[in-house]
Each structure stands twice: as structure tokens, then as C-alpha cells.
Design a protein around this motif. Structure first.
Motif: not given
Ligand SMILES: Nc1ncnc2c1ncn2[C@@H]1O[C@H](COP(=O)(O)OP(=O)(O)OP(=O)(O)O)[C@@H](O)[C@H]1O
Length: 272
Positions: A11-13, A119-131, A138-146, A152-153
Motif C-alpha cells: 500500500a501507499s498513502g 500479494v495485493i497491490d492496493m489502490p492508493p490512499g487510505t479511504g473506505d476501500i482500503q479499510l 484477513t491481511v497478514a501484514g502490510a508493506v508501505i511504499v513511499t 508522500a511521507l
């Protein structure tokens, strides 16, 4: 579905920081390390994995019993993307609930088979869909790309907070486009600032999994449908992706439940 051991969200913000490039290379790195790996392009507004994986225009997933989709194989990965279903030039105009529904369907109606990692390439952002996706899949863990850029940070921090809220462990941060090395003279320039990913990782007590340069080769290889880990497996960039994959494996193994198997709960998303 219940044959997937670990679901990893990339994911990325902020948009455009190289999340999809990172997701595909991480998936390929996990594969290169001997795992069975799937890649779900959940970036349904701008799916780019089809191009990055070099899948020919017009490729459609085969159907099974009129209800399920068979993943499209690419570079040894089992992949699914809205781009396989909608065509390259179709703009994705979705309302939130429709987008969420489409994603859930892709997850649940793809016959992934036995996978060590999805591996799920998430949509960018932190809205409802991501949530919704992080909670329901049941995501085991997230990797944040920035990138190391302040804006971006800031968004990366929002991403970390979002995953924390829904109890998804942060596996680490990948800093992308960290430094540009001039291919003519070797001069190094921190176009988007320096050390930003490391600072955020330290602030949140998470690992900085890798720091990738802004490199022409990464862009060219990905555009050509052969991401760096397959196009240049001996390059320093591929080594960074492989090291990040190893760190992810380690973190997940340490956190894995006794039976190791994750399941998706049933969810329904209404259209009101
Ligand atoms: N380290 C890098 N060096 C050079 N180019 C890169 C690097 N990482 C990504 N790119 C290029 O930057 C562009 C955007 O990358 P990508 O699509 O992975 O970003 P994204 O964060 O997934 O974008 P979006 O928010 O649109 O989904 C692509 O053309 C990609 O090839």
C-alpha cells in the motif's frame, strides 16, 4: 481461498510513488525464493499489473463452472486484475461500494489454489476501500511504499495509522526513488529528499525493508513487462527486492498462527 497462507498488502498513502512496481517485484522475489505466489491487482481505478507483467492485450481469464475465474499465469505468478476483465482503455469509474464489491469478487471468485503468499497491490490512499479490504481479507501484514518526499511521507504515516487501526501488522517500509544516480557521470542526487523512509520507520518502530533508487532501468524493465527481479536478477535493485522478500517471510513466519491458514470471512457490500 482457504489455501492461501499469507495475504500481504502493498500500500501507499500517496499515488504514483511506485507501489505497483514494488508489489510486482516483491511477488517475483518471493517466487524466486521458492514460494507459490499470487498477485492481485486491487488498484482497480488504475490497474497497471497487466502491462508490468507483459500480459498481451485481449487476454481474458478462463472461467470455471460459470462462477469462478482461473488466474492468469505470468512469470510463474498467479495473477488477477480488473484490467483482464475490463480492457485497457476502459476508464474505471466506480462508486465506493461498487469498487469494494468488485474487489471482494476478484478475491473470492478467483481459483487461486494453494499459495504461500497472495500479494495485493492496493489502490492508493487510505479511504473506505482500503479499510474494507484490509479488514475483510484477513491481511497478514502490510508493506508501505513511499518516496522520501515530505508529502508522500505524511501519507505513508496515514497508511500506517490506518493499518494499525484495523490490527494489520506493518511488515515494513520500502523507500522508493530514494536517490538518482546519473547514468553519465555517476553523480548522486536525492531528488525527493534523503532518509525520509528511515525516519518514518524509526518513528513507528518498523523495519525499513529496502531503499530503491530512481533508476531508468527499473522504469524501462517494468514498462516492457519484465520487472527488475526477472529482467536483471543479478542487479543490486533485484538484490534489494529479494532482501525485502526475505524480511517479509521472516516477519510473517514469526507472526503466523499455529495452523498457518488464513480464511476470508463472508462479507456483503450493499449499494446504498
Ligand atoms: N524506482 C523507480 N525508478 C524509476 N522509475 C520507477 C521506480 N518506481 C516506479 N517507477 C516508475 O514510476 C511510475 C509509477 O510507478 P507505479 O505505477 O508503480 O506507481 P504507483 O504508486 O503504483 O502508482 P498509482 O498510484 O498510479 O497506482 C511507473 O512508470 C514506474 O515504472
Amino acid at each position: 481461498m482457504n489455501q492461501i497462507k499469507h495475504i500481504v498488502a502493498v500500500a501507499s498513502g500517496k499515488g504514483g510513488v511506485g507501489k505497483s512496481t514494488t508489489a510486482v517485484n516483491l511477488a517475483l522475489a518471493l517466487k524466486a525464493r521458492g514460494a507459490e505466489v499470487g498477485l492481485l491487482d486491487a488498484d482497480i481505478y488504475g490497474p497497471s499489473q497487466k502491462t508490468m507483467l507483459g500480459i498481451a492485450e485481449g487476454t481474458r481469464p478462463e472461467q470455471h463452472e460459470g462462477k469462478y475465474l482461473l488466474p492468469v499465469e505470468a512469470h510463474g505468478l498467479k495473477t488477477m486484475s480488473m484490467a483482464y476483465l475490463a480492457g485497457e482503455r476502459t476508464p474505471m469509474v466506480w462508486r465506493g461500494p461498487m469498487a469494494g464489491g468488485a474487489l471482494t469478487q476478484m478475491l473470492e471468485q478467483t481459483l487461486w489454489g494453494a499459495l504461500d503468499y497472495l500479494v495485493i497491490d492496493m489502490p492508493p490512499g487510505t479511504g473506505d476501500i482500503q479499510l474494507t479490504l484490509s479488514q475483510k481479507a484477513t491481511v497478514a501484514g502490510a508493506v508501505i511504499v513511499t518516496t522520501p518526499q515530505d508529502i508522500a511521507l505524511l501519507d505513508a504515516r496515514k497508511g500506517i495509522e490506518m493499518f494499525r487501526k484495523v490490527d494489520v501488522p506493518i511488515l515494513g517500509i520500502i523507500e522508493n526513488m530514494a536517490v538518482h544516480v546519473c547514468s553519465q557521470c555517476g553523480h548522486e542526487e536525492h531528488i525527493f529528499g534523503a532518509e525520509g523512509g528511515r525516519r518514518v520507520a524509526e518513528d513507528y518502530g518498523v523495519e525499513l525493508l529496502a531503499s530503491l533508487p530512481l533508476a531508468l532501468a527499473i522504469r524501462e524493465q517494468t514498462d516492457a513487462g519484465r520487472p527488475t527481479v526477472v529482467a536483471a536478477p543479478d542487479s543490486p535493485e533485484a538484490a534489494s527486492y529479494l532482501a525485502a522478500a526475505q524480511a517479509i517471510e521472516r516477519a510473517l513466519a514469526a507472526a503466523a498462527p499455529a495452523d498457518g491458514v488464513q480464511q476470508f470471512p463472508n462479507i456483503s457490500i450493499s449499494d446504498d
